[in-house]
Design an enzyme around this catalytic site. Structure first.
Site, PDB file in Angstrom:
ATOM      1  N   LYS A  22      14.637 136.619 -46.442  1.00  0.00           N
ATOM      2  CA  LYS A  22      14.067 135.295 -47.121  1.00  0.00           C
ATOM      3  C   LYS A  22      12.919 135.490 -48.056  1.00  0.00           C
ATOM      4  O   LYS A  22      12.030 136.333 -47.528  1.00  0.00           O
ATOM      5  CB  LYS A  22      13.498 134.396 -45.927  1.00  0.00           C
ATOM      6  CG  LYS A  22      13.024 133.025 -46.269  1.00  0.00           C
ATOM      7  CD  LYS A  22      12.605 132.180 -45.065  1.00  0.00           C
ATOM      8  CE  LYS A  22      12.201 130.883 -45.075  1.00  0.00           C
ATOM      9  NZ  LYS A  22      11.977 130.234 -43.781  1.00  0.00           N
ATOM     10  N   GLU A  40      19.005 129.666 -39.119  1.00  0.00           N
ATOM     11  CA  GLU A  40      18.081 130.769 -39.276  1.00  0.00           C
ATOM     12  C   GLU A  40      17.520 131.154 -38.050  1.00  0.00           C
ATOM     13  O   GLU A  40      17.626 130.336 -37.119  1.00  0.00           O
ATOM     14  CB  GLU A  40      16.958 129.899 -40.146  1.00  0.00           C
ATOM     15  CG  GLU A  40      15.695 130.689 -40.113  1.00  0.00           C
ATOM     16  CD  GLU A  40      14.655 129.845 -40.736  1.00  0.00           C
ATOM     17  OE1 GLU A  40      14.447 128.637 -40.543  1.00  0.00           O
ATOM     18  OE2 GLU A  40      13.625 130.466 -41.436  1.00  0.00           O
ATOM     19  N   CYS A  50      16.554 128.802 -45.114  1.00  0.00           N
ATOM     20  CA  CYS A  50      15.754 127.464 -44.932  1.00  0.00           C
ATOM     21  C   CYS A  50      14.880 127.100 -46.248  1.00  0.00           C
ATOM     22  O   CYS A  50      15.352 126.415 -47.033  1.00  0.00           O
ATOM     23  CB  CYS A  50      14.813 127.881 -43.782  1.00  0.00           C
ATOM     24  SG  CYS A  50      14.473 126.423 -42.959  1.00  0.00           S
TER      25      CYS A  50
HETATM   26  N1  ING Z   1      11.067 125.610 -42.507  1.00  0.00           N
HETATM   27  C1  ING Z   1      10.814 124.335 -43.259  1.00  0.00           C
HETATM   28  C2  ING Z   1      11.815 124.406 -44.485  1.00  0.00           C
HETATM   29  O1  ING Z   1      12.757 123.542 -44.138  1.00  0.00           O
HETATM   30  C3  ING Z   1       9.487 122.899 -44.299  1.00  0.00           C
HETATM   31  C4  ING Z   1       9.558 124.291 -43.730  1.00  0.00           C
HETATM   32  C5  ING Z   1       9.604 121.788 -43.557  1.00  0.00           C
HETATM   33  C6  ING Z   1       8.930 122.726 -45.656  1.00  0.00           C
HETATM   34  C7  ING Z   1       9.590 120.521 -44.104  1.00  0.00           C
HETATM   35  C8  ING Z   1       9.019 121.553 -46.404  1.00  0.00           C
HETATM   36  C9  ING Z   1       8.984 120.602 -45.735  1.00  0.00           C
HETATM   37  O2  ING Z   1      11.438 124.570 -45.449  1.00  0.00           O
HETATM   38  C10 ING Z   1      11.343 126.710 -42.604  1.00  0.00           C
HETATM   39  N2  ING Z   1      11.631 127.759 -41.772  1.00  0.00           N
HETATM   40  O3  ING Z   1      11.313 127.478 -43.925  1.00  0.00           O
END
Ligand code: ING
Length: 311
Positions: A127, A47, A172
């Site tokens: 996204k 990403e 992500c």
């Molecule tokens: N980042 C993280 C993801 O992997 C996150 C945000 C981190 C959510 C840890 C929950 C726990 O979902 C992105 N960029 O989405």
């Protein structure tokens, strides 16, 4: 004829705030060449792979903020990656920050493209699930302002024909939501490509954050198995501008088994032979949606009337 394809996850280590796009592209071209040397025909990058993860900062200056986005792809900075893909006949998934003029206004999305072995864009995804906040939160060392810098995606979860099968994309946080996999599973997806930037301190709750790596793989293994699909999950990882992000990029089979995993927090290529017909065998037995799913019996979602009421 079996539908076997060697796929690669091209994990990236930290990208500095001042690192030029050209430098990131050169790193990706090196990994594309390495993957090609191992017989790969599809390479999945992370990403927001062209820059540092800028949603970790509150950026007040509009011009400074706009500098983080790309207009059309291929752009001059990314052209070498598209050219290398065509030269080597290796396709790729690339995550980036998109600025576009659409419906009469400038819009911003956290976007990925699927590029074929001819170096041409097969499809785009934006996204849907944006984590974090739309305004800076007090007490956080790093912000998570994707809701401020991007709109939720407006393209749904399309599945494209390519690489001998049906290929879909996520980005992500999408990988934590079963609907994202299921919408593609109902379209007969064979392989889901996704990139992630996952900080280890996202919620601020130590008990939850200490399970970040477990939840990373749990989400993708479950989604793969329950939708009879391969999943290639690629991290941007390591300590990036002080923010620690998980690595352990993976290639996951429709069985839910991890068949390859990165072992560093740097640029690292992992590969695996993906038999797309393995998913078919799951879809013809355990996950034959037509024979086994009972959507008419799932019941209505009852609006929550108040605390303690059934939902
Ligand atoms: N980042 C993280 C993801 O992997 C996150 C945000 C981190 C959510 C840890 C929950 C726990 O979902 C992105 N960029 O989405």
């Amino acid at each position: 004829m079996s539908r076997q394809i060697i796929v690669a996850s091209a994990q990236m280590g930290p990208i500095a705030k001042t690192e030029p796009r050209q430098s990131c592209v050169a790193r990706m071209v090196d990994m594309l060449r390495e993957a090609h040397g191992r017989g790969a025909r599809l390479v999945v990058f992370p990403e927001l792979a062209l820059t540092s993860f800028f949603p970790r900062w509150m950026i007040e200056d509009k011009d400074e903020l706009e500098a983080w986005y790309e207009e059309d792809l291929p752009s001059p900075a990314t052209q070498p990656l598209f050219e290398a893909a065509a030269e080597l006949a290796v396709g790729f998934y690339l995550g980036y920050a998109e600025r576009v003029s659409e419906e009469g206004r400038i819009r911003h999305f956290n976007t990925s493209v699927l590029v074929g072995p001819d170096g041409k864009i097969i499809g785009k995804y934006r996204k849907v699930h944006l984590p974090g906040h739309d305004a800076p939160q007090p007490g956080r060392t790093f912000q998570h302002l994707e809701k401020r810098y991007f709109e939720p995606g407006n393209l749904g979860f399309p599945v494209f024909d390519g690489f001998g099968g049906r290929v879909g994309m996520m980005i992500c946080n999408d990988r934590r939501w079963p609907e994202a996999y299921r919408v593609m599973g109902l379209q007969g997806v064979d392989l889901i490509a996704l990139g992630y930037n996952t900080p280890v301190d996202h919620t601020g709750h130590t008990d939850i954050d200490s399970l970040t790596q477990f939840h990373n793989h749990l989400s993708m293994q479950a989604g793969a198995y329950q939708n009879a699909s391969w999943v290639v999950g690629t991290a941007k990882c390591g300590r990036e501008e002080g923010s620690m992000m998980v690595g352990q990029s993976v290639i996951i089979a429709p069985s839910g088994e991890i068949v390859a995993m990165a072992s560093t927090l740097e640029d690292e290529v992992i590969t695996a032979k993906a038999d797309l017909d393995l998913g078919t065998r799951y879809r013809e037995t355990i996950f034959d949606f037509a024979r086994h799913r009972e959507p008419d019996s799932y019941g209505l979602i009852v609006e929550r009337k108040g605390a303690g009421d059934p939902i």
